[in-house]
Design a protein around this motif. Structure first.
Motif, PDB file in Angstrom:
ATOM      1  N   ASN A 179      35.690  14.719  17.690  1.00  0.00           N
ATOM      2  CA  ASN A 179      35.554  15.705  18.764  1.00  0.00           C
ATOM      3  C   ASN A 179      36.933  16.186  19.217  1.00  0.00           C
ATOM      4  O   ASN A 179      37.779  16.504  18.391  1.00  0.00           O
ATOM      5  CB  ASN A 179      34.720  15.089  19.899  1.00  0.00           C
ATOM      6  N   LYS A 181      39.142  11.855  19.989  1.00  0.00           N
ATOM      7  CA  LYS A 181      37.958  11.310  20.661  1.00  0.00           C
ATOM      8  C   LYS A 181      36.766  11.349  19.712  1.00  0.00           C
ATOM      9  O   LYS A 181      36.491  12.375  19.095  1.00  0.00           O
ATOM     10  CB  LYS A 181      37.642  12.120  21.922  1.00  0.00           C
ATOM     11  N   TRP A 182      36.052  10.226  19.612  1.00  0.00           N
ATOM     12  CA  TRP A 182      34.803  10.157  18.852  1.00  0.00           C
ATOM     13  C   TRP A 182      33.629  10.264  19.824  1.00  0.00           C
ATOM     14  O   TRP A 182      33.516   9.475  20.759  1.00  0.00           O
ATOM     15  CB  TRP A 182      34.712   8.845  18.084  1.00  0.00           C
ATOM     16  N   ASP A 183      32.754  11.225  19.572  1.00  0.00           N
ATOM     17  CA  ASP A 183      31.640  11.508  20.462  1.00  0.00           C
ATOM     18  C   ASP A 183      30.332  11.088  19.792  1.00  0.00           C
ATOM     19  O   ASP A 183      30.012  11.561  18.695  1.00  0.00           O
ATOM     20  CB  ASP A 183      31.611  13.006  20.766  1.00  0.00           C
ATOM     21  N   THR A 242      32.138   5.845  23.794  1.00  0.00           N
ATOM     22  CA  THR A 242      33.120   6.768  23.245  1.00  0.00           C
ATOM     23  C   THR A 242      34.326   5.975  22.765  1.00  0.00           C
ATOM     24  O   THR A 242      34.737   4.994  23.409  1.00  0.00           O
ATOM     25  CB  THR A 242      33.563   7.785  24.306  1.00  0.00           C
ATOM     26  N   TYR A 243      34.903   6.407  21.632  1.00  0.00           N
ATOM     27  CA  TYR A 243      36.102   5.772  21.084  1.00  0.00           C
ATOM     28  C   TYR A 243      37.261   6.761  21.096  1.00  0.00           C
ATOM     29  O   TYR A 243      37.073   7.967  20.920  1.00  0.00           O
ATOM     30  CB  TYR A 243      35.869   5.306  19.649  1.00  0.00           C
ATOM     31  N   LEU A 244      38.461   6.237  21.285  1.00  0.00           N
ATOM     32  CA  LEU A 244      39.695   6.992  21.115  1.00  0.00           C
ATOM     33  C   LEU A 244      40.502   6.351  19.993  1.00  0.00           C
ATOM     34  O   LEU A 244      40.744   5.146  20.018  1.00  0.00           O
ATOM     35  CB  LEU A 244      40.524   6.997  22.406  1.00  0.00           C
ATOM     36  N   SER A 294      29.020   8.816  27.824  1.00  0.00           N
ATOM     37  CA  SER A 294      29.618   9.752  26.878  1.00  0.00           C
ATOM     38  C   SER A 294      29.126  11.175  27.120  1.00  0.00           C
ATOM     39  O   SER A 294      27.940  11.407  27.339  1.00  0.00           O
ATOM     40  CB  SER A 294      29.285   9.341  25.437  1.00  0.00           C
ATOM     41  N   ILE A 340      34.794  12.034  30.090  1.00  0.00           N
ATOM     42  CA  ILE A 340      35.981  11.386  29.522  1.00  0.00           C
ATOM     43  C   ILE A 340      37.090  12.409  29.327  1.00  0.00           C
ATOM     44  O   ILE A 340      37.050  13.223  28.403  1.00  0.00           O
ATOM     45  CB  ILE A 340      35.640  10.704  28.181  1.00  0.00           C
ATOM     46  N   PHE A 373      40.972  12.468  28.672  1.00  0.00           N
ATOM     47  CA  PHE A 373      42.081  11.581  28.306  1.00  0.00           C
ATOM     48  C   PHE A 373      43.373  12.385  28.230  1.00  0.00           C
ATOM     49  O   PHE A 373      43.438  13.424  27.600  1.00  0.00           O
ATOM     50  CB  PHE A 373      41.798  10.853  26.988  1.00  0.00           C
ATOM     51  N   CYS A 426      43.302   7.266  30.913  1.00  0.00           N
ATOM     52  CA  CYS A 426      41.924   7.735  31.099  1.00  0.00           C
ATOM     53  C   CYS A 426      41.162   6.770  31.997  1.00  0.00           C
ATOM     54  O   CYS A 426      41.616   5.654  32.277  1.00  0.00           O
ATOM     55  CB  CYS A 426      41.205   7.915  29.768  1.00  0.00           C
ATOM     56  N   ASN A 469      41.864  19.354  26.087  1.00  0.00           N
ATOM     57  CA  ASN A 469      40.613  18.642  25.779  1.00  0.00           C
ATOM     58  C   ASN A 469      39.701  18.466  26.987  1.00  0.00           C
ATOM     59  O   ASN A 469      38.608  17.916  26.858  1.00  0.00           O
ATOM     60  CB  ASN A 469      40.934  17.273  25.165  1.00  0.00           C
TER      61      ASN A 469
END
Length: 622
Positions: free
Chosen positions: A147, A165-167, A183-185, A206, A211, A213, A228, A594
């Motif tokens: 994302n 960012k992973w959505d 959610t992952y960064l 999410s 989120i 960041f 964040c 973002n």
């Protein structure tokens, strides 16, 4: 006197010596402004099987007479020193890898880039590690899409890394109930090396509004930090837990309306949590934000801003439909300290309630050398006090633009109030200069210099009646299509791509250019194999001047979410300018891109064909 002369000298070096260009930033003290130190930014990308394009940064410390030489595998390629542009095409059809080196004639800052043997045409390929499939509380599987992204130098080598960012596919807009995956960064080097992964955990819901960041070098040590909102169950990049791993604060609808809220500073190189404090602005009573079910209380924004004119601060923001609150923090490498809080619920601030946007802008709009936060239809001064409120309410998009002669800042914004449509206002006072009313929700607008036959930046939106000049003159009227009035121009994103002084349009994976002679749109490039983000928003992961010369790159994901691609222009240019990333307003707009409904990066100065005949960012514009 010596300090004043030094300050003026730096203004000339960084912003160009012509008064009309530098006035927009005339009160920044560049001798004290803490910004990142960038390297040469060399990049080599195949244009075809027979040609490779090389470009690099022209830096403020380079003398105006600076020339460059290009080497491939140690062999000099150019017969004469390169002085006109920081772009070179090498006729290279070899199948093996090639290392390109750019050497300046004066100074020591050279740079290298190795073109892989199997390099694709038109972009840099970055393999990424897609998180595994997840299963929600009802047993339904979800997967992950790459994302939004940011770019920063996290390891101090003068070149950028990508923070992604992973959505999860079960992420939700705040208006909807439902459980989401975490959610992952991730942080990636440009060769695909993953430096770390942060798992924000199940207590951070999410979605696009939850989120935000921020990635920036906040303490001036040469390496960027990541900041964040976090919660119980967040796991940092070294696999260390924040808070409790047993606390689940989600209610039966999947919303988080209770439990502690944290703000964490992570080490950008390792992902380690260095400091965690209680999050401000705090949740408080849900109804104060406009409803009782955690829709409007969970609308977040964030920004980087030079609030003291010297050091970058991080500003965390909450709410914009009813109550709006902003909290500014400083990070000195050891402590995360609260600088100020602005709250529209504070007595005397009532006019600022309900004026926030799905995005924001940051710049020194009042000329005091410090940044202000343009928070939709309200602006907060650098000291945390309200500067003004227009009272026109919430909207979806805003753009910061500059007068080409005075450098004065203006805000072009669209409105949901089904009354004001789209307006151009004085960024320092809120005075409305142009208004194009409409009895509908206007969700998009755009501002960019796309027509050289009219002075300054052009403006357009669904309510503007068509393409408008900076003074409001109608250039091209809107057209009727299936019973609706529509602009002939995309209103999504923009990008500096083709090498002239005009701005191009970016919509999904298509880059186009306004043809001012035929008053139509010409397609310049289709970024094949790329997928856009955020549904109808169709934005890239990132659009910014992160590599090579002064033109911008477009970072997008592949549809299978296995790769990022950094698309680099293959069009030569006759111009040589300092990298845009050393302009404070542009740099923080990249960091802020973002946030929620992504907006394109925009400089704090005018850029366009009205620069011709002037000195601008190290170059006399012919």
């Amino acid at each position: 006197m010596k300090k004043l002369i030094f300050k003026l000298f730096l203004l000339i070096i960084l912003s160009g010596s012509h008064y009309a260009v530098s006035i927009a930033q005339a009160n920044y003290d560049f001798s004290q402004l803490k910004m990142e130190k960038l390297g040469r930014g060399v990049v080599a990308v195949r244009q075809s099987p027979e040609k490779v394009n090389i470009s690099w940064r022209y830096l403020p410390e380079d003398p105006e007479s600076q020339t460059f030489d290009i080497y491939r595998n140690g062999q000099k390629l150019n017969r004469n020193p390169l002085a006109a542009a920081t772009f070179y095409t090498d006729n290279y059809s070899g199948l093996e890898a090639a290392t390109y080196e750019v050497k300046p004639a004066k100074g020591r800052l050279s740079g290298t880039y190795t073109l892989p043997a199997d390099a694709p045409t038109g972009y840099i390929d970055i393999p990424i590690d897609r998180p595994k499939l997840g299963v929600d509380v009802w047993g339904k599987e979800y997967f992950y899409n790459a994302n939004d992204a940011s770019a920063a130098d996290v390891d101090g080598d003068g070149e950028y890394e990508i923070i992604l960012k992973w959505d999860p596919t079960n992420s939700h807009d705040n208006a909807h109930d439902g459980f989401t995956g975490p959610t992952y960064l991730d942080c990636y080097k440009l060769d695909g090396t993953r430096l770390w992964r942060i798992d924000l955990g199940e207590n951070i819901r999410s979605g696009a509004h939850y989120i935000q960041f921020m990635v920036y070098d906040l303490d001036g040590n040469g390496c960027a930090e990541v900041v964040c909102k976090t919660a119980d169950g967040t796991i940092d990049g070294t696999r260390r837990l924040i808070g409790s791993n047993k606390a689940d604060w989600r209610n039966m609808k999947g919303r988080v309306i209770a439990g502690p809220e944290y703000l964490t500073v992570f080490n950008g190189k390792t992902g380690e949590a260095m400091s965690t404090v209680d999050f401000e602005p705090a949740r408080g009573q849900l109804k104060d934000w406009g409803d009782g079910y955690a829709n409007r209380s969970e609308r977040y924004l964030a920004a980087i801003a030079y609030l003291d004119g010297k050091h970058p601060s991080v500003v965390m923001c909450r709410g914009y439909y009813a109550k709006s609150a902003l909290a500014a923090y400083d990070w000195d490498g050891k402590e995360l300290k609260l600088r100020w809080i602005f709250d529209s619920a504070t007595p005397g601030n009532e006019a600022y309630g309900g004026q926030g946007n799905h995005n924001l802008r940051v710049a020194d709009v009042d000329g005091d050398g410090c940044d202000e936060i343009i928070y939709g239809q309200m602006t907060v001064d650098n000291d945390g006090k309200g500067l003004y409120s227009t009272g026109m309410g919430h909207g979806d998009a805003i753009h910061l633009i500059c007068d080409p002669d005075t450098g004065k800042h203006y805000v072009w914004g669209c409105h949901e109030n089904k009354k004001d449509g789209t307006t151009l206002r004085d960024a320092a006072t809120g005075e409305v200069i142009l208004r194009y009313p409409m009895n509908k929700d206007i969700g998009r607008c755009m501002a960019a210099d796309i027509d050289p036959t009219h002075r300054g930046v052009e403006l357009w939106s669904p309510s503007s009646g068509g393409l408008r000049a900076f003074d409001g003159e109608l250039i091209v009227p809107q057209k009727e299509f299936r019973g609706e009035t529509r602009s002939i121009l995309p209103v999504n994103f923009c990008v500096l791509w083709d090498g002239d002084l005009l701005t191009e349009l970016l919509d999904g994976n298509v880059i186009s250019k306004y043809n001012w002679e035929t008053k139509s749109i010409d397609r310049l490039a289709e970024l094949e194999g790329a997928a856009s983000n955020n549904w109808t928003k169709a934005n890239p992961c990132l659009q910014a001047d992160i590599l090579g010369d002064w033109r911008e790159e477009v970072v997008m994901r592949t549809p299978d979410n296995e790769h990022l691609r950094i698309y680099v222009t293959d069009i030569p240019t006759d111009y040589r300018f300092h990298t845009f990333m050393l302009d404070p307003a542009y740099r923080v707009s990249v960091a802020n891109q973002n946030v929620a409904y992504n907006q394109p990066a925009e400089p704090g100065f005018y850029f366009g064909p009205d620069l011709k005949g002037k000195k601008f960012r190290g170059t006399f514009v012919k």
